[in-house]
Design a protein around this motif. Structure first.
Motif, short mmCIF file in Angstrom:
data_model
loop_
_atom_site.label_atom_id
_atom_site.label_comp_id
_atom_site.label_asym_id
_atom_site.label_seq_id
_atom_site.Cartn_x
_atom_site.Cartn_y
_atom_site.Cartn_z
N ASP A 180 -27.73 -48.45 -73.92
CA ASP A 180 -26.39 -48.93 -73.58
C ASP A 180 -25.37 -47.83 -73.79
O ASP A 180 -24.47 -47.92 -74.64
CB ASP A 180 -26.04 -50.15 -74.43
N LEU A 181 -25.52 -46.77 -73.02
CA LEU A 181 -24.64 -45.61 -73.11
C LEU A 181 -23.84 -45.47 -71.83
O LEU A 181 -24.25 -45.93 -70.76
CB LEU A 181 -25.47 -44.33 -73.34
N SER A 182 -22.71 -44.80 -71.91
CA SER A 182 -21.92 -44.45 -70.74
C SER A 182 -22.13 -42.96 -70.50
O SER A 182 -21.83 -42.14 -71.37
CB SER A 182 -20.44 -44.75 -70.99
N VAL A 183 -22.66 -42.59 -69.35
CA VAL A 183 -23.09 -41.21 -69.13
C VAL A 183 -22.26 -40.55 -68.04
O VAL A 183 -22.09 -41.09 -66.94
CB VAL A 183 -24.58 -41.17 -68.73
N GLY A 184 -21.74 -39.38 -68.36
CA GLY A 184 -21.02 -38.56 -67.40
C GLY A 184 -21.81 -37.30 -67.10
O GLY A 184 -22.60 -36.84 -67.93
N LEU A 185 -21.61 -36.74 -65.93
CA LEU A 185 -22.34 -35.53 -65.51
C LEU A 185 -21.39 -34.54 -64.88
O LEU A 185 -20.60 -34.88 -64.00
CB LEU A 185 -23.44 -35.90 -64.50
N TYR A 189 -23.02 -28.65 -58.10
CA TYR A 189 -23.88 -28.82 -56.94
C TYR A 189 -24.31 -30.28 -56.73
O TYR A 189 -25.11 -30.57 -55.85
CB TYR A 189 -25.12 -27.94 -57.08
N VAL A 190 -23.78 -31.18 -57.54
CA VAL A 190 -24.14 -32.60 -57.45
C VAL A 190 -22.89 -33.42 -57.16
O VAL A 190 -21.92 -33.38 -57.92
CB VAL A 190 -24.81 -33.09 -58.76
N GLY A 191 -22.93 -34.18 -56.07
CA GLY A 191 -21.79 -35.01 -55.70
C GLY A 191 -21.83 -36.37 -56.39
O GLY A 191 -22.76 -36.69 -57.14
N GLU A 192 -20.82 -37.17 -56.10
CA GLU A 192 -20.69 -38.47 -56.75
C GLU A 192 -21.86 -39.39 -56.45
O GLU A 192 -22.37 -40.08 -57.34
CB GLU A 192 -19.37 -39.14 -56.32
N ALA A 193 -22.30 -39.40 -55.20
CA ALA A 193 -23.39 -40.32 -54.82
C ALA A 193 -24.68 -39.94 -55.52
O ALA A 193 -25.40 -40.80 -56.05
CB ALA A 193 -23.58 -40.30 -53.30
N GLU A 194 -25.00 -38.65 -55.55
CA GLU A 194 -26.24 -38.23 -56.21
C GLU A 194 -26.15 -38.47 -57.71
O GLU A 194 -27.13 -38.90 -58.33
CB GLU A 194 -26.54 -36.76 -55.93
N THR A 197 -27.00 -41.99 -58.42
CA THR A 197 -28.44 -42.27 -58.38
C THR A 197 -29.14 -41.76 -59.63
O THR A 197 -30.20 -42.27 -60.01
CB THR A 197 -29.10 -41.62 -57.15
N LEU A 198 -28.56 -40.77 -60.28
CA LEU A 198 -29.12 -40.25 -61.53
C LEU A 198 -28.67 -41.06 -62.75
O LEU A 198 -29.09 -40.78 -63.87
CB LEU A 198 -28.70 -38.78 -61.72
N GLY A 199 -27.81 -42.04 -62.53
CA GLY A 199 -27.35 -42.89 -63.63
C GLY A 199 -26.13 -42.39 -64.34
O GLY A 199 -25.90 -42.73 -65.51
N ALA A 200 -25.33 -41.57 -63.66
CA ALA A 200 -24.16 -40.97 -64.31
C ALA A 200 -22.95 -41.02 -63.39
O ALA A 200 -23.07 -41.23 -62.18
CB ALA A 200 -24.46 -39.53 -64.70
N VAL A 201 -21.79 -40.78 -63.97
CA VAL A 201 -20.55 -40.64 -63.22
C VAL A 201 -20.23 -39.15 -63.14
O VAL A 201 -20.23 -38.45 -64.16
CB VAL A 201 -19.39 -41.38 -63.92
N LEU A 205 -15.61 -30.66 -65.36
CA LEU A 205 -16.04 -30.23 -66.69
C LEU A 205 -15.01 -30.54 -67.76
O LEU A 205 -15.35 -31.07 -68.83
CB LEU A 205 -16.34 -28.73 -66.68
N ASP A 206 -13.74 -30.23 -67.51
CA ASP A 206 -12.74 -30.46 -68.55
C ASP A 206 -12.60 -31.94 -68.89
O ASP A 206 -12.44 -32.31 -70.06
CB ASP A 206 -11.38 -29.91 -68.10
N GLU A 207 -12.66 -32.80 -67.87
CA GLU A 207 -12.58 -34.24 -68.14
C GLU A 207 -13.79 -34.72 -68.92
O GLU A 207 -13.67 -35.56 -69.83
CB GLU A 207 -12.45 -35.02 -66.83
N LEU A 208 -14.96 -34.21 -68.56
CA LEU A 208 -16.17 -34.59 -69.30
C LEU A 208 -16.04 -34.23 -70.77
O LEU A 208 -16.38 -35.02 -71.66
CB LEU A 208 -17.39 -33.92 -68.68
N LEU A 209 -15.53 -33.03 -71.05
CA LEU A 209 -15.38 -32.60 -72.44
C LEU A 209 -14.37 -33.46 -73.19
O LEU A 209 -14.58 -33.82 -74.35
CB LEU A 209 -14.96 -31.13 -72.48
N ARG A 210 -13.27 -33.82 -72.52
CA ARG A 210 -12.22 -34.61 -73.18
C ARG A 210 -12.67 -36.03 -73.47
O ARG A 210 -12.21 -36.64 -74.45
CB ARG A 210 -10.96 -34.64 -72.30
#
Length: 337
Positions: A180-185, A189-194, A197-201, A205-210
């Motif tokens: 039950d985790l919320s995963v960001g990526l 080279y990976v778009g939103e749709a892919e 499919t990998l289970g992430a949003v 980079l800066d937003e992911l870190l924040r």
């Protein structure tokens, strides 16, 4: 019709790895597919015995400790057509001439990614439970913390940020799915749709870190990623956040990371560092908010047989007239490890 002779092959690696990569059952399978001498494990391509074997070799089975395969090696091995690497990246192993002469190359990098991803999963779950911090506190205070100490502990809804949809990164994303985790990526080279499919949003980079409680680094070590986590970006990680690095130390500014960790604002699980190993006087060995391991996330011990097994399976495919399952393309090395 008499059976066709087996293609000649040569081992090229540090011989210490051979029995772990190819334990007896695997060695038996291997020798049913190629003619190879386990007593000759090449570390120097200019050695007379190596040169004699190379004149006949059609397959080169490589591993850690193999010298670079360049034009001189190919000139000595005119029949060579395939390099099968029983380890991870071939970036430092394969010279340009290999590609120019049309050889096929395979790597066990995917097999080597599995234990790295497993290490990362364990680190993520332990970090979410604050196992590392609570262990240090328990070791010094010898009492159970008050309930208030657990207020920020737990993996329910914890935001995990993955940097790099590499082979390891993708396997980590797969392993995280049941939780039950919320995963960001972040991966350019990976778009939103892919990413979905990998289970992430997909996130910048800066937003992911924040926005992540736990950040795990799985990007390749290429010029574009060197020091990608510099002082400014490390400062974006939220207070109390955890940085996990099983990729390469060069991706993180070592001085900035040390300053952040000495200050105690964030914590880290580090299997790789720069330099590697750290000097004996590095404070990272002694900090309670740093869990430091000696580059053990990749294949070790009985896991090495998985790498040798990949080579044997590739030989079985070649014998059956099938393409390599783990072939490496020259263009891939520009953006991957």
């Amino acid at each position: 019709m008499p059976p066709q002779p087996l293609p000649p092959a040569v081992f090229a690696m540090d011989p210490v790895h051979l029995p772990e990569l190819f334990p007896a059952p695997l060695m038996t399978r291997l020798r049913q597919l190629v003619t190879i001498d386990p007593g000759l494990v090449v570390q120097d391509f200019t050695d007379p015995a190596a040169l004699r074997a190379l004149t006949r070799a059609e397959v080169l089975v490589t591993g850690w400790g193999c010298p670079r395969v360049g034009a001189d090696v190919l000139d000595a091995a005119p029949r060579l057509r395939t390099v099968l690497h029983a380890a991870g990246s071939v970036r430092g192993l394969i010279g340009e001439t290999v590609w120019e002469r049309g050889l096929t190359v395979s790597s066990a990098v995917l097999a080597n990614a599995l234990p790295v991803a497993e290490y990362t999963l364990a680190a993520v779950l332990f970090a979410g439970k604050d196992v590392f911090g609570l262990r240090e506190r328990f070791r010094t205070e010898h009492v159970y913390p008050a309930p208030a100490a657990y207020a920020a502990v737990g993996n329910l809804g914890r935001r995990v940020g993955i940097i790099g949809a590499s082979r390891v990164g993708r396997r980590v994303l797969e392993l995280l799915r049941p939780f039950d985790l919320s995963v960001g990526l972040y991966d350019p080279y990976v778009g939103e749709a892919e990413a979905a499919t990998l289970g992430a949003v997909s996130l910048p980079l800066d937003e992911l870190l924040r926005t992540s409680d736990i950040v795990s680094v799985h990007a390749p070590d290429i010029p574009e990623t060197r020091r990608m986590l510099d002082r400014e970006r490390l400062s974006l990680i939220r207070d109390g956040g955890v940085l996990i690095n099983t990729s390469r130390g060069a991706l993180v500014d070592p001085e900035a990371l040390t300053d952040e960790l000495v200050g105690g604002r964030i914590s880290a699980v580090l299997d790789v560092t720069e330099p590697e190993p750290l000097p004996a006087d590095s404070p990272l060995y002694r900090l309670p908010n740093v869990f430091l391991t000696p580059h053990i996330a990749g294949s070790l011990g009985n896991e090495l047989a998985r790498l040798g097994g990949t080579v044997v399976e590739e030989l079985e495919r070649l014998a059956a007239g099938l393409p390599l399952a783990h072939g490496v393309r020259r263009t891939e090395l520009e953006i991957s490890a």
